[in-house]
Design an enzyme around this catalytic site. Structure first.
Site, PDB file in Angstrom:
ATOM      1  N   SER A  14      38.774  27.638  25.552  1.00 31.38           N
ATOM      2  CA  SER A  14      38.128  26.698  26.468  1.00 31.38           C
ATOM      3  C   SER A  14      36.996  27.342  27.268  1.00 31.38           C
ATOM      4  O   SER A  14      37.157  28.409  27.865  1.00 31.38           O
ATOM      5  CB  SER A  14      39.166  26.112  27.438  1.00 31.38           C
ATOM      6  OG  SER A  14      38.524  25.262  28.362  1.00 31.38           O
ATOM      7  N   LEU A  15      35.869  26.656  27.300  1.00 32.46           N
ATOM      8  CA  LEU A  15      34.729  27.098  28.100  1.00 32.46           C
ATOM      9  C   LEU A  15      34.631  26.315  29.410  1.00 32.46           C
ATOM     10  O   LEU A  15      33.645  26.452  30.143  1.00 32.46           O
ATOM     11  CB  LEU A  15      33.427  26.924  27.304  1.00 32.46           C
ATOM     12  CG  LEU A  15      33.303  27.763  26.024  1.00 32.46           C
ATOM     13  CD1 LEU A  15      31.973  27.476  25.332  1.00 32.46           C
ATOM     14  CD2 LEU A  15      33.432  29.245  26.320  1.00 32.46           C
ATOM     15  N   LYS A  65      47.435  15.551  26.313  1.00 37.96           N
ATOM     16  CA  LYS A  65      46.705  14.394  26.846  1.00 37.96           C
ATOM     17  C   LYS A  65      47.574  13.141  26.942  1.00 37.96           C
ATOM     18  O   LYS A  65      47.314  12.267  27.758  1.00 37.96           O
ATOM     19  CB  LYS A  65      45.460  14.122  26.003  1.00 37.96           C
ATOM     20  CG  LYS A  65      44.428  15.236  26.120  1.00 37.96           C
ATOM     21  CD  LYS A  65      43.132  14.907  25.411  1.00 37.96           C
ATOM     22  CE  LYS A  65      42.133  16.038  25.597  1.00 37.96           C
ATOM     23  NZ  LYS A  65      40.795  15.688  25.093  1.00 37.96           N
ATOM     24  N   GLY A 128      45.208  14.218  20.269  1.00 39.90           N
ATOM     25  CA  GLY A 128      45.031  13.579  21.572  1.00 39.90           C
ATOM     26  C   GLY A 128      43.685  12.958  21.843  1.00 39.90           C
ATOM     27  O   GLY A 128      43.579  11.987  22.603  1.00 39.90           O
ATOM     28  N   ASN A 149      45.311  11.723   8.262  1.00 38.03           N
ATOM     29  CA  ASN A 149      45.981  12.798   8.993  1.00 38.03           C
ATOM     30  C   ASN A 149      47.050  13.429   8.117  1.00 38.03           C
ATOM     31  O   ASN A 149      47.660  12.760   7.280  1.00 38.03           O
ATOM     32  CB  ASN A 149      46.625  12.252  10.273  1.00 38.03           C
ATOM     33  CG  ASN A 149      47.135  13.366  11.171  1.00 38.03           C
ATOM     34  OD1 ASN A 149      46.372  14.245  11.575  1.00 38.03           O
ATOM     35  ND2 ASN A 149      48.417  13.345  11.487  1.00 38.03           N
TER      36      ASN A 149
END
Length: 263
Positions: A14-15, A65, A128, A149
């Protein structure tokens, strides 16, 4: 000093802290934004800390989420419709869940001047963020959305939310105007989506919600077949901007310096 947090599992990629702390500094806000890896069993405690004002605001990323929803007091219209939350905050002593992914994706598509109306969309994955993509795509009036999926049951769950959604088996590829990788395959540079895209005609759009690394093998494959490609960096920036505005009442500036910072 106010503390902000993005939680997920995995979270190293994550940024969000880099971006939010840049905006926090530029707007002279006394705060710090961090990231933390949590387990599913810790989500309830996180929301309780928000309610107790120990932590007033958080971002939520994969795979939590939807997991976080039962512990919140209220949901925005967007979060309720998609059953997906990426931003939580405290309002009048109540914990509120909101979804800024929808805005982020829609603004990203508008940015690249891709005329999406009446187009056929193929989405790979059912995680999510996918409900947010479908919500935005329907809002932008695409003609058909097909979902594939690896676990078909998860895809069928999304059809309960979006009745017009078409489901195909993993491995099937329909000729589409836009192909979206919404799986986690690509977070590692070695990851490959072992699917045959040869029947996709040239000039289509391959879109990957992953932004780190900036070019996944999915995007490289799309480019090799003569298609336009786009990663999820702008979507990420726009959804972060929306969260920042909710929390601070300030719409932070997005410019070339922001892009350079994240790359």
């Amino acid at each position: 000093m106010k503390k902000f947090l993005v939680i997920g599992n995995p979270i190293d990629h994550s940024l969000s802290p880099k971006l939010h702390n840049y905006w926090i500094k530029n707007n002279n806000i006394k705060a710090i934004y961090e990231k933390k890896k949590l387990e599913k069993s810790q989500i309830k405690d996180l929301v309780l800390k928000v309610k107790k004002k120990e932590k007033k605001r958080n971002n939520i990323t994969v795979p939590f989420k939807k997991t976080v929803i039962p512990y919140l007091d209220e949901l925005s219209v967007e979060a309720k419709r998609t059953e997906s939350v990426n931003t939580i905050y405290l309002h009048k002593e109540k914990t509120v869940g909101h979804n800024t992914d929808i805005e982020g994706f829609e603004r990203n598509i508008n940015d690249i001047n891709f005329d999406i109306k009446d187009k056929r969309i193929l989405i790979l994955g059912a995680g999510g963020v996918v409900s947010s993509l479908i919500f935005a795509l329907e809002k932008m009036k695409v003609s058909r959305i097909t979902l594939s999926n690896r676990t078909k049951e998860k895809a069928e769950d999304l059809k309960k939310l979006f009745r017009d959604l078409s489901i195909i088996n993993w491995g099937q590829i329909e000729d589409s105007d836009m192909i979206i990788n919404a799986t986690s395959l690509g977070l590692s540079e070695e990851d490959k989506i072992d699917l045959d895209f040869s029947q996709i005609k040239k000039g289509k759009l391959f879109y990957d919600i992953i932004y780190n690394p900036p070019e996944t093998n999915f995007l490289k494959k799309g480019k090799d077949f003569g298609n336009k490609t786009e990663n999820g960096l702008k979507m990420f920036i726009y959804q972060a901007q929306a969260s920042f505005e909710i929390w601070h009442g300030i719409r932070p500036k997005i410019d070339n310096d922001v892009i350079k910072l994240l790359y």
